[in-house]
Design an enzyme around this catalytic site. Structure first.
Site, short mmCIF file in Angstrom:
data_model
loop_
_atom_site.label_atom_id
_atom_site.label_comp_id
_atom_site.label_asym_id
_atom_site.label_seq_id
_atom_site.Cartn_x
_atom_site.Cartn_y
_atom_site.Cartn_z
N CYS A 1 -2.31 -7.31 -7.68
CA CYS A 1 -1.59 -8.37 -6.97
C CYS A 1 -0.09 -8.30 -7.25
CB CYS A 1 -2.10 -9.74 -7.38
SG CYS A 1 -3.89 -9.85 -7.40
N CYS B 1 -6.95 -6.18 -0.97
CA CYS B 1 -7.46 -7.50 -0.58
C CYS B 1 -6.99 -7.93 0.80
CB CYS B 1 -7.00 -8.53 -1.60
SG CYS B 1 -5.21 -8.59 -1.69
FE1 FES Z 1 -4.74 -10.18 -2.95
FE2 FES Z 1 -4.18 -10.93 -5.36
S1 FES Z 1 -6.17 -10.74 -4.52
S2 FES Z 1 -2.83 -10.19 -3.89
#
Ligand code: FES
Length: 153
Positions: free
Chosen positions: A102, A33
């Site tokens: 995450c 992400c």
């Molecule tokens: Fe990036 Fe959770 S979506 S750390």
């Protein structure tokens, strides 16, 4: 989707901020992400005396960092290394599968902060003893991405 504990830590995160004169600093980025996390530690007599975190991340990243710092405070360096992604997720009452990646951030940033402390103090024997050579290598190369097991999810 999220447990009550995740919500609680997200709304009221513990140990947020920076330690200006930190003994060790660890930063990792999540390749899934693009989120980033930094953990700061103060160490005294081989124990984590103080710990803080800063994150540019999602709710799960904030909650896992908050929980990881709570778990790490007061622990010896060796004990703190036992705080894995799964330990953090479990302490939060679980995370949805698609958010497990995450939880890579907090545990790995903590490991890196410990390595940073040890290298700054010339404790390379201890890095070897604790099996942290890989982290040290990545840090020396300036790599911040963490390709943890959940990042394939
Ligand atoms: Fe990036 Fe959770 S979506 S750390």
């Amino acid at each position: 989707m999220y447990s009550d504990k995740v919500f609680e830590h997200f709304r009221n995160p513990r140990n947020v901020g920076e330690i200006k004169d930190a003994d060790g600093v660890g930063t990792v980025g999540n390749p899934v992400c693009g989120d980033l996390m930094t953990i700061y530690i103060k160490v005294e007599n081989d124990r984590i005396k103080d710990i803080k975190f800063q994150t540019f991340g999602c709710a799960a990243a904030i909650a896992t960092s908050s929980m990881a710092t709570e778990l790490a405070k007061g622990k010896t360096l060796k004990e703190a290394l036992e705080i894995t992604r799964d330990v953090v997720a479990e302490a939060l009452g679980g995370l949805p599968k698609q958010k497990m990646h995450c939880s890579n951030l907090a545990a790995d940033a903590l490991r890196r902060a410990i390595v940073d402390y040890l290298r700054k103090n010339g404790k390379f024997d201890k890095i070897k003893e604790l099996g942290l050579e890989k982290e040290l290598e990545k840090m020396e190369k300036g790599e911040t991405d963490d390709h943890g097991e959940y990042c394939e999810a």
